[in-house]
Design an enzyme around this catalytic site. Structure first.
Site, PDB file in Angstrom:
ATOM      1  N   SER A 281     -18.345 -13.900  14.863  1.00 56.25           N
ATOM      2  CA  SER A 281     -17.902 -12.509  15.061  1.00 56.25           C
ATOM      3  C   SER A 281     -19.043 -11.523  14.828  1.00 56.25           C
ATOM      4  O   SER A 281     -19.181 -10.528  15.572  1.00 56.25           O
ATOM      5  CB  SER A 281     -16.719 -12.176  14.160  1.00 56.25           C
ATOM      6  OG  SER A 281     -17.002 -12.499  12.812  1.00 56.25           O
ATOM      7  N   HIS A 311     -13.297 -20.443  13.592  1.00 57.14           N
ATOM      8  CA  HIS A 311     -13.778 -19.249  12.867  1.00 57.14           C
ATOM      9  C   HIS A 311     -12.570 -18.597  12.186  1.00 57.14           C
ATOM     10  O   HIS A 311     -11.865 -19.244  11.419  1.00 57.14           O
ATOM     11  CB  HIS A 311     -14.506 -18.341  13.869  1.00 57.14           C
ATOM     12  CG  HIS A 311     -15.261 -17.201  13.276  1.00 57.14           C
ATOM     13  ND1 HIS A 311     -15.683 -17.147  11.969  1.00 57.14           N
ATOM     14  CD2 HIS A 311     -15.685 -16.003  13.822  1.00 57.14           C
ATOM     15  CE1 HIS A 311     -16.322 -16.015  11.734  1.00 57.14           C
ATOM     16  NE2 HIS A 311     -16.331 -15.302  12.849  1.00 57.14           N
ATOM     17  N   HIS A 357     -18.122 -25.793   6.125  1.00 56.57           N
ATOM     18  CA  HIS A 357     -18.763 -24.526   6.506  1.00 56.57           C
ATOM     19  C   HIS A 357     -20.108 -24.820   7.149  1.00 56.57           C
ATOM     20  O   HIS A 357     -20.773 -25.793   6.786  1.00 56.57           O
ATOM     21  CB  HIS A 357     -18.962 -23.620   5.289  1.00 56.57           C
ATOM     22  CG  HIS A 357     -19.225 -22.204   5.663  1.00 56.57           C
ATOM     23  ND1 HIS A 357     -20.488 -21.726   5.909  1.00 56.57           N
ATOM     24  CD2 HIS A 357     -18.375 -21.171   5.878  1.00 56.57           C
ATOM     25  CE1 HIS A 357     -20.399 -20.447   6.246  1.00 56.57           C
ATOM     26  NE2 HIS A 357     -19.141 -20.085   6.237  1.00 56.57           N
ATOM     27  N   ARG A 366     -15.650 -16.687  -2.015  1.00 60.06           N
ATOM     28  CA  ARG A 366     -14.495 -15.912  -1.520  1.00 60.06           C
ATOM     29  C   ARG A 366     -13.210 -16.697  -1.782  1.00 60.06           C
ATOM     30  O   ARG A 366     -12.141 -16.128  -1.973  1.00 60.06           O
ATOM     31  CB  ARG A 366     -14.659 -15.621  -0.018  1.00 60.06           C
ATOM     32  CG  ARG A 366     -15.904 -14.799   0.319  1.00 60.06           C
ATOM     33  CD  ARG A 366     -16.134 -14.702   1.808  1.00 60.06           C
ATOM     34  NE  ARG A 366     -16.320 -16.010   2.427  1.00 60.06           N
ATOM     35  CZ  ARG A 366     -16.406 -16.218   3.731  1.00 60.06           C
ATOM     36  NH1 ARG A 366     -16.319 -15.191   4.572  1.00 60.06           N
ATOM     37  NH2 ARG A 366     -16.583 -17.426   4.218  1.00 60.06           N
ATOM     38  N   ASP A 412     -10.861 -19.312   4.141  1.00 62.23           N
ATOM     39  CA  ASP A 412      -9.565 -19.411   4.820  1.00 62.23           C
ATOM     40  C   ASP A 412      -8.595 -20.362   4.128  1.00 62.23           C
ATOM     41  O   ASP A 412      -7.393 -20.322   4.383  1.00 62.23           O
ATOM     42  CB  ASP A 412      -9.771 -19.860   6.274  1.00 62.23           C
ATOM     43  CG  ASP A 412     -10.603 -18.856   7.046  1.00 62.23           C
ATOM     44  OD1 ASP A 412     -10.405 -17.653   6.819  1.00 62.23           O
ATOM     45  OD2 ASP A 412     -11.448 -19.273   7.843  1.00 62.23           O
TER      46      ASP A 412
HETATM   47  C1  LIG Z   1     -16.443 -24.617   9.667  1.00 61.63           C
HETATM   48  C2  LIG Z   1     -16.873 -25.730  10.599  1.00 61.63           C
HETATM   49  C3  LIG Z   1     -16.578 -25.311  12.029  1.00 61.63           C
HETATM   50  C4  LIG Z   1     -18.378 -25.915  10.445  1.00 61.63           C
HETATM   51  O1  LIG Z   1     -18.799 -26.791  11.472  1.00 61.63           O
HETATM   52  P1  LIG Z   1     -20.175 -27.588  11.370  1.00 61.63           P
HETATM   53  O2  LIG Z   1     -21.258 -26.694  10.875  1.00 61.63           O
HETATM   54  O3  LIG Z   1     -20.390 -28.242  12.693  1.00 61.63           O
HETATM   55  O4  LIG Z   1     -19.823 -28.655  10.237  1.00 61.63           O
HETATM   56  P2  LIG Z   1     -20.549 -30.034   9.950  1.00 61.63           P
HETATM   57  O5  LIG Z   1     -21.991 -29.997  10.337  1.00 61.63           O
HETATM   58  O6  LIG Z   1     -20.241 -30.364   8.536  1.00 61.63           O
HETATM   59  O7  LIG Z   1     -19.793 -31.033  10.947  1.00 61.63           O
HETATM   60  C5  LIG Z   1     -20.155 -32.398  11.011  1.00 61.63           C
HETATM   61  C6  LIG Z   1     -18.937 -33.203  11.394  1.00 61.63           C
HETATM   62  O8  LIG Z   1     -17.956 -33.068  10.352  1.00 61.63           O
HETATM   63  C7  LIG Z   1     -16.741 -32.654  10.904  1.00 61.63           C
HETATM   64  N1  LIG Z   1     -16.059 -31.744   9.981  1.00 61.63           N
HETATM   65  C8  LIG Z   1     -16.531 -30.593   9.465  1.00 61.63           C
HETATM   66  N2  LIG Z   1     -15.587 -29.985   8.723  1.00 61.63           N
HETATM   67  C9  LIG Z   1     -14.497 -30.788   8.785  1.00 61.63           C
HETATM   68  C10 LIG Z   1     -13.182 -30.682   8.275  1.00 61.63           C
HETATM   69  N3  LIG Z   1     -12.798 -29.635   7.559  1.00 61.63           N
HETATM   70  N4  LIG Z   1     -12.314 -31.669   8.563  1.00 61.63           N
HETATM   71  C11 LIG Z   1     -12.684 -32.744   9.286  1.00 61.63           C
HETATM   72  N5  LIG Z   1     -13.904 -32.873   9.831  1.00 61.63           N
HETATM   73  C12 LIG Z   1     -14.792 -31.902   9.578  1.00 61.63           C
HETATM   74  C13 LIG Z   1     -17.130 -31.885  12.151  1.00 61.63           C
HETATM   75  O9  LIG Z   1     -16.026 -31.751  13.052  1.00 61.63           O
HETATM   76  C14 LIG Z   1     -18.255 -32.731  12.685  1.00 61.63           C
HETATM   77  O10 LIG Z   1     -17.697 -33.837  13.315  1.00 61.63           O
HETATM   78  P3  LIG Z   1     -18.350 -34.447  14.675  1.00 61.63           P
HETATM   79  O11 LIG Z   1     -19.694 -34.944  14.265  1.00 61.63           O
HETATM   80  O12 LIG Z   1     -17.394 -35.524  15.060  1.00 61.63           O
HETATM   81  O13 LIG Z   1     -18.409 -33.327  15.656  1.00 61.63           O
HETATM   82  C15 LIG Z   1     -16.151 -27.069  10.245  1.00 61.63           C
HETATM   83  O14 LIG Z   1     -16.415 -27.408   8.910  1.00 61.63           O
HETATM   84  C16 LIG Z   1     -14.655 -27.016  10.495  1.00 61.63           C
HETATM   85  O15 LIG Z   1     -14.219 -27.262  11.625  1.00 61.63           O
HETATM   86  N6  LIG Z   1     -13.835 -26.667   9.439  1.00 61.63           N
HETATM   87  C17 LIG Z   1     -12.427 -26.522   9.622  1.00 61.63           C
HETATM   88  C18 LIG Z   1     -12.114 -25.177  10.255  1.00 61.63           C
HETATM   89  C19 LIG Z   1     -12.384 -24.028   9.304  1.00 61.63           C
HETATM   90  O16 LIG Z   1     -11.993 -24.066   8.143  1.00 61.63           O
HETATM   91  N7  LIG Z   1     -13.029 -22.966   9.808  1.00 61.63           N
HETATM   92  C20 LIG Z   1     -13.288 -21.774   9.043  1.00 61.63           C
HETATM   93  C21 LIG Z   1     -14.713 -21.670   8.668  1.00 61.63           C
HETATM   94  S1  LIG Z   1     -15.024 -20.297   7.610  1.00 61.63           S
END
Ligand SMILES: CC(C)(COP(=O)(O)OP(=O)(O)OC[C@H]1O[C@@H](n2cnc3c(N)ncnc32)[C@H](O)[C@@H]1OP(=O)(O)O)[C@@H](O)C(=O)NCCC(=O)NCCS
Length: 474
Positions: A281, A311, A357, A366, A412
Site C-alpha cells: 500500500s 497484505h 512477514h 503491533r 493482523d
Molecule cells: C506476509 C507474507 C505474505 C510474507 O511473504 P514472504 O515474504 O514471501 O514470506 P516467506 O519468505 O517467509 O515465504 C516463504 C514460504 O513460506 C510460506 N509462508 C509464509 N508465511 C506463511 C504462513 N503464515 N503460513 C503458511 N506458509 C507461509 C510462503 O507461502 C512461502 O511458500 P512458497 O515457498 O511455497 O511460496 C506471508 O508470510 C503470508 O502469506 N502470511 C500470511 C498472510 C498474512 O498474514 N499477511 C499479512 C502480512 S502483514
C-alpha cells in the site's frame, strides 16, 4: 474545500545557504518552534513550512556527499523474489527493523504510547499526534494535536454525489471496493490537480499535496462510517461532532459509544499508519504519486493493494479462520487439537493468516501492543484465549513446517479479536479501518515526496532471456 493559507516566511533557506542541519530523530522542538510570539500554538502547515527548507538542504547535501555510494547488491534471486531486501526507496516517516519492528520517526510503539498526547490520562495516543510526528519529526503538544482534530473535523464534509455514490452501491460490493471508489470520486475536488492544470511552480507542489491530504484524511471518517452503516446497518450515519477527536468521531459515526472502543480506535489508527515504504500500500501510493497523480488517485491505488489477502485483507482472513477453527474444535480445545487444525490448514496448501512477514523476523510489536490492550481490557474473552493459544502453538508448527522465514505473528493476527469483542464483528469491513489508518502514513510521505521533488519512479526491468545472456560465459 479549504483554500491555501499563506505560509509564514522563515528565511531559513537563506540562513542555511546550503549547509545541512540534520533533523534529530525525533526532533525536540523548541518553544519558539511551537508557538507564535502571541502565545498561540503554530499549526501543522506553518511548522512544516519551517522544516522543509532544512530537510531540502539535508537531502541536497546527502546527495552531494553520498550520491555515488552503493546501498547494496542486487542479485538475480532478488529480482525474481519480489525485490525483497533491495534498498531502493527513501521513506522519511518510519523505518522497519527485522528484529525490533517499526519505529515512527525514531520512536518505537511503546515510546509513542508514552510520549504522544492522549485524550485521557495514561490512555492510548491520538493518531492526530502520530500524524504530526510523521509529518514533522516532532512530538506535538496537546494544543497542536487539538488543532489537527479541529482541522480534520472542519474539512470532513462529503460532496453530495459521493454520499449518493456510496448509497447506491449494492451491499454485496466489498467494503474495500466501495472505499477505493469513494476516494477516487473525491478526486473531483483535488486542489493539486486543479493547480497543476492551471500551471503552478514546482516549489508549490507540496502545499497542494498537503491540502489535498488533509482534506482526504478528514473525509475518510464519514466515508468509512457510511460504508459500514450502509452495508451492515440501517444506512443512517450519525452526524460528525466537531468537538470530538478523529477516532472518537469514527467510533461515534460507526455507531459505537463504549469509551474503551474509542481508545481501541485511537490505538488501532496509530499503529496501522505506517510500516516504512516497501509494503504494497505504501509503495503503490508513492509510485502512483510519482507520476504527479494527486493524493486521491495515489491513495486509492494504495488502497487497492491493501485489499489483497497477503497484505491488509489478512486481518479479515484471520478472524474468519479463527472462527472456523472455534466452530470446528470449540473454545476449550486442547493444544493438540489446535495444532492439528493448523497442520490441516498447511496441508491443504493454505497460509496461516496473521503469521509471517516479508521483513520482520520476530513478533510484530503491533501485535504485542494489541495483546497488551486485550490483557488489560478483555482478558477473559474466549476468542482472545484462542488467539493466545494460537500464539503459543503456531510459531512451533510453522518452524517445523520449515517454509516460512518468520513463524511469528504480525499485526493482523490480533486486530480482529479486539474489534469483535466490542461488537464490530463484520470481518469484511476490517481492512477499511486499516485503510483509514494507512492514509496517515502514506499521505505524510506523499507531502514529503513533493517537498523533496522526488522524481518519477521508474526501476529497470529485465527479461529472463536478458538475464541469462548477461551471465552467459563467453
Ligand atoms: C506476509 C507474507 C505474505 C510474507 O511473504 P514472504 O515474504 O514471501 O514470506 P516467506 O519468505 O517467509 O515465504 C516463504 C514460504 O513460506 C510460506 N509462508 C509464509 N508465511 C506463511 C504462513 N503464515 N503460513 C503458511 N506458509 C507461509 C510462503 O507461502 C512461502 O511458500 P512458497 O515457498 O511455497 O511460496 C506471508 O508470510 C503470508 O502469506 N502470511 C500470511 C498472510 C498474512 O498474514 N499477511 C499479512 C502480512 S502483514
Amino acid at each position: 474545500m479549504s483554500a491555501l493559507r499563506p505560509l509564514v516566511s522563515t528565511g531559513l533557506m537563506g540562513r542555511l545557504s546550503g549547509v545541512a542541519r540534520p533533523m534529530a530523530r525525533p526532533v525536540a522542538a523548541t518553544l519558539g518552534s511551537r508557538m507564535h510570539s502571541t502565545g498561540t500554538p503554530k499549526g501543522l502547515k506553518e511548522r512544516l513550512a519551517e522544516i522543509i527548507p532544512e530537510k531540502q538542504a539535508e537531502v541536497k547535501q546527502t546527495k552531494q556527499e553520498l550520491g555515488d555510494k552503493s546501498l547494496g547488491e542486487v542479485t538475480v534471486n532478488m529480482a525474481y523474489g519480489g525485490m525483497r531486501g533491495i534498498k531502493g526507496l527513501v521513506w522519511e516517516g518510519s523505518v522497519l527493523d527485522a528484529e525490533e519492528g517499526i519505529r515512527f520517526r525514531g520512536m518505537t510503539i511503546p515510546e509513542c504510547q508514552k510520549r504522544l498526547p492522549a485524550a485521557i490520562d495514561g490512555g492510548e495516543p491520538l493518531p492526530e499526534g502520530l500524524f504530526w510526528l510523521l509529518v514533522t519529526g516532532e512530538v506535538p503538544t496537546k494544543e497542536q494535536v487539538k488543532l489537527v482534530s479541529e482541522e480534520w473535523a472542519a474539512r470532513s464534509k462529503l460532496p453530495k454525489f459521493v454520499e449518493e455514490l456510496l448509497d447506491n452501491c449494492p451491499r454485496t460490493l466489498h467494503p474495500m471496493s466501495q472505499f477505493s471508489m469513494a476516494v477516487t470520486a473525491l478526486q473531483h475536488d483535488s486542489l493539486f490537480a486543479k493547480a497543476y492544470q492551471s500551471g503552478i511552480n514546482k516549489t508549490e507542489y507540496w502545499q497542494y499535496t498537503y491540502e489535498d491530504s488533509m482534506n482526504l484524511i478528514a473525509k475518510l471518517v464519514p466515508v468509512a462510517a457510511r460504508i459500514y452503516r450502509n452495508v451492515f446497518k440501517d444506512g443512517k450515519v450519525p452526524a460528525l461532532d466537531a468537538s470530538k477527536d478523529y477516532s472518537a468521531n469514527l467510533a461515534h459515526m460507526l455507531g459505537f459509544q463504549e469509551p474503551t472502543f474509542v481508545e481501541l480506535m485511537r490505538l488501532y489508527l496509530t499503529i496501522h499508519s505506517d510500516h516504512e515504504g516497501g509494503n504494497v500500500s505504501a509503495h503503490t501510493t508513492h509510485l502512483v504519486g510519482s507520476a504527479l497523480s494527486d493524493p486521491y488517485l495515489s491513495f486509492a491505488a494504495g488502497l487497492n493493494g491493501l485489499a489483497g489477502p497477503l497484505h491488509g485483507l489478512a486481518n479479515q482472513e484471520v478472524l474468519r479462520w479463527t472462527m472456523k477453527m472455534r466452530d470446528a474444535i470449540g473454545t476449550d480445545a486442547t493444544d493438540e487439537q489446535v495444532k492439528e487444525y493448523v497442520w490441516n490448514t498447511l496441508h491443504s496448501g493454505q497460509v496461516v493468516p496473521g503469521y509471517g512477514h516479508a521483513v520482520l523476523r520476530r513478533t510484530d510489536p503491533r501485535y504485542s501492543c494489541q495483546r497488551e490492550f486485550a490483557l488489560k481490557h478483555l482478558p477473559t474473552d474466549p476468542m482472545f484465549k484462542l488467539v493466545s493459544q494460537l500464539y503459543n502453538i503456531v510459531p512451533g508448527v510453522l518452524t517445523e513446517h520449515g517454509k516460512t522465514k518468520n513463524p511469528w505473528p504480525n499485526v493482523d493476527a490480533h486486530s480482529g479479536v479486539l474489534l469483535q469483542h466490542y461488537g464490530l464483528v463484520e470481518q469484511d469491513y476490517y481492512t477499511v479501518l486499516f485503510g483509514v489508518s494507512r492514509a496517515l502514513g502514506v499521505l505524510s510521505q506523499l507531502i514529503w515526496d513533493r517537498a523533496l521533488s522526488m522524481p518519477l519512479e521508474r526501476p529497470k526491468s529485465l527479461s529472463t532471456d536478458h538475464i541469462r545472456r548477461m551471465f552467459k560465459k563467453a
